[in-house]
Scaffold this active site. Sequence first.
Site, PDB file in Angstrom:
ATOM      1  N   SER A  20      93.276  45.359  26.397  1.00  0.00           N
ATOM      2  CA  SER A  20      93.392  44.586  25.164  1.00  0.00           C
ATOM      3  C   SER A  20      94.678  44.950  24.408  1.00  0.00           C
ATOM      4  CB  SER A  20      92.186  44.856  24.273  1.00  0.00           C
ATOM      5  OG  SER A  20      92.080  46.246  24.034  1.00  0.00           O
ATOM      6  N   TYR A  51      89.240  43.895  21.479  1.00  0.00           N
ATOM      7  CA  TYR A  51      88.213  43.223  22.278  1.00  0.00           C
ATOM      8  C   TYR A  51      86.822  43.780  21.929  1.00  0.00           C
ATOM      9  CZ  TYR A  51      91.521  41.111  25.670  1.00  0.00           C
ATOM     10  OH  TYR A  51      92.484  40.376  26.306  1.00  0.00           O
ATOM     11  N   GLY A  52      86.814  45.017  21.434  1.00  0.00           N
ATOM     12  CA  GLY A  52      85.556  45.735  21.249  1.00  0.00           C
ATOM     13  C   GLY A  52      84.593  45.126  20.251  1.00  0.00           C
ATOM     14  N   ASN A  83      87.715  49.221  28.848  1.00  0.00           N
ATOM     15  CA  ASN A  83      86.264  49.404  29.042  1.00  0.00           C
ATOM     16  C   ASN A  83      85.488  48.162  28.635  1.00  0.00           C
ATOM     17  OD1 ASN A  83      85.311  52.527  29.513  1.00  0.00           O
ATOM     18  ND2 ASN A  83      87.348  52.372  28.659  1.00  0.00           N
ATOM     19  N   THR A  84      85.894  47.576  27.513  1.00  0.00           N
ATOM     20  CA  THR A  84      85.157  46.402  27.024  1.00  0.00           C
ATOM     21  C   THR A  84      85.273  45.244  28.021  1.00  0.00           C
ATOM     22  OG1 THR A  84      85.621  47.109  24.758  1.00  0.00           O
ATOM     23  CG2 THR A  84      84.905  44.837  25.076  1.00  0.00           C
ATOM     24  N   GLU A 161      95.692  54.717  17.112  1.00  0.00           N
ATOM     25  CA  GLU A 161      96.881  53.860  16.995  1.00  0.00           C
ATOM     26  C   GLU A 161      97.753  54.247  15.805  1.00  0.00           C
ATOM     27  OE1 GLU A 161      96.228  49.729  17.684  1.00  0.00           O
ATOM     28  OE2 GLU A 161      95.446  50.170  19.691  1.00  0.00           O
ATOM     29  N   THR A 194      89.500  53.198  26.174  1.00  0.00           N
ATOM     30  CA  THR A 194      90.864  53.544  26.602  1.00  0.00           C
ATOM     31  C   THR A 194      91.561  54.575  25.715  1.00  0.00           C
ATOM     32  OG1 THR A 194      91.492  51.577  25.366  1.00  0.00           O
ATOM     33  CG2 THR A 194      91.434  51.407  27.772  1.00  0.00           C
TER      34      THR A 194
HETATM   35  N1  DGL Z   1      90.610  48.802  25.138  1.00  0.00           N
HETATM   36  C1  DGL Z   1      89.346  48.779  24.431  1.00  0.00           C
HETATM   37  C2  DGL Z   1      88.282  49.474  25.285  1.00  0.00           C
HETATM   38  O1  DGL Z   1      88.576  50.299  26.124  1.00  0.00           O
HETATM   39  C3  DGL Z   1      89.451  49.411  23.070  1.00  0.00           C
HETATM   40  C4  DGL Z   1      90.261  48.620  22.073  1.00  0.00           C
HETATM   41  C5  DGL Z   1      89.651  47.278  21.761  1.00  0.00           C
HETATM   42  O2  DGL Z   1      88.561  47.205  21.170  1.00  0.00           O
HETATM   43  O3  DGL Z   1      90.289  46.282  22.108  1.00  0.00           O
HETATM   44  O4  DGL Z   1      87.124  49.218  25.119  1.00  0.00           O
END
Ligand code: DGL
Length: 280
Positions: A20, A51-52, A83-84, A161, A194
């Site tokens: 994301s 994305y979460g 992960n999401t 971040e 992540t």
């Molecule tokens: N990359 C997302 C994850 O690993 C975390 C950041 C997001 O919510 O976009 O779930």
Amino acid sequence: MSQENSIPLRKDAPIGVFDSGMGGLTVAREIMRQIPNEKIIYFGDTARLPYGSKSQETVTRFSRQIVRFLRTFQVKTIVVACNTASAYALDELEQESDIPIIGVVKPGAKTAAEVTRNGRVGVIATEATIGSQIYTKYIQELNKDVAIYGKACPLFVPLVEEGLWEDPVTDEIAKRYLTELIDIDIDALILGCTHYPLIRSTLGRIMGEKVTLVNPAYETARELREMLQDKGLLNDVPPKLGENQYQFYVSDGADKFKHFANSIIKYGVLSAKIINIEQY
Ligand code: DGL
């Protein structure tokens, strides 16, 4: 897997990696370390993160567009570093694809199932990943006697971040999130997002020595290496001098991405290009 594309995959083709946003660089970094001959095309969907907190339908639509974009580079495989997106979209992406696609959830789940001694595993992740129960599903497929305790930690992503990796604010929030997992007496904790490997030392300090931290980024790179090896797709030729081995694309904020990337990847991010992902 569909078989529309019968062109054999090339060993020297790049690997597509997406997330994301910037967090997936923790996965890219592990791939760079563990299989240094590989070329990587990285896409971070910085215009549409997080994305979460989005729905499965939306994350799946975004992920399909990204796969279409990455395939324009004739990638030999795609790593869903988020992960999401792995929780929500991996099954569909795999079914629709004629190249191997791997996510970060299964490798992390497998390691957690192996390392736990007392059968109590904690998972920290975004709300979406925790809500999907995906880690529970995979771990219990491997060992139904393991109990999994999930905890959404939505403040960790913005803290990372903001660069607050070692900071009293992060410490305080981490204590609040993790206390219930400490009380439950877990002995393994999956860093199911992540960004979390970047605050690993804070998390480790709070959880204590008895708890093994499982980093899906590391486990995914390991599984990727094995998969490429099994399929005869591991690149055995080192990159040529001057070759653009790692290419980065984002949907917005290329400068911010570059800055963040340079703080975690020692190879130096030469450039990050903005593309319009909606057109894919
Ligand atoms: N990359 C997302 C994850 O690993 C975390 C950041 C997001 O919510 O976009 O779930």
